[in-house]
Scaffold this motif. Sequence first.
Motif, short mmCIF file in Angstrom:
data_model
loop_
_atom_site.label_atom_id
_atom_site.label_comp_id
_atom_site.label_asym_id
_atom_site.label_seq_id
_atom_site.Cartn_x
_atom_site.Cartn_y
_atom_site.Cartn_z
N SER A 11 87.96 17.71 33.80
CA SER A 11 89.10 18.36 34.44
C SER A 11 89.16 19.82 34.01
N GLN A 12 89.89 20.61 34.76
CA GLN A 12 90.09 22.01 34.40
C GLN A 12 90.74 22.11 33.02
N ALA A 27 86.68 30.40 29.39
CA ALA A 27 87.94 29.64 29.43
C ALA A 27 88.92 30.22 30.45
N ARG A 28 88.75 31.49 30.78
CA ARG A 28 89.64 32.13 31.75
C ARG A 28 89.41 31.63 33.17
N PHE A 29 88.34 30.88 33.39
CA PHE A 29 87.97 30.44 34.73
C PHE A 29 87.76 28.93 34.79
N VAL A 34 84.60 23.85 36.08
CA VAL A 34 84.47 22.50 36.65
C VAL A 34 83.32 22.47 37.64
N ARG A 35 83.26 23.46 38.52
CA ARG A 35 82.17 23.53 39.50
C ARG A 35 80.84 23.81 38.83
N ALA A 36 80.84 24.68 37.83
CA ALA A 36 79.60 25.03 37.14
C ALA A 36 78.98 23.82 36.45
#
Length: 132
Positions: A11-12, A27-29, A34-36
């Motif tokens: 999860s995010q 961490a800012r993204f 999650v996609r990466a």
Amino acid sequence: MTQYRDTKDFSQAELASLFSSVAWESARFPERLVRAMKGFQTIFSAWEGDRLLGLIAVLDDGEMTAYIHYLLVRPEAQRRGIGSALLAMALEKYRTYPRIVLHAEGGAAPFYEKFGFTGMDALPMLRRGTSL
């Protein structure tokens, strides 16, 4: 008790919390993280119950070179063998590859040297994207 998983589903909040704990810019993204994670060939993670303690993420070309992109463990869970266990799992998976490469920052080099890594005659380079 620490459990290890082979999963790309995070999860995010889990990723943001882990990456924030080690003060990494990623961490800012959290939505991008999650996609990466889905793009890595290999991810092993360490858990205590439902709490993500650490992970290792590896990119590879399927034959010759594996690149360890992330290896991080929450500061309060460090020195418990979690990073060593995660790295050992990745090294086992890629044991037939002629090259396993990583970028060691700060004082991390001695940790990796224990696993047979040596310095390279290479210059790390970075180009920041405009969307960061």
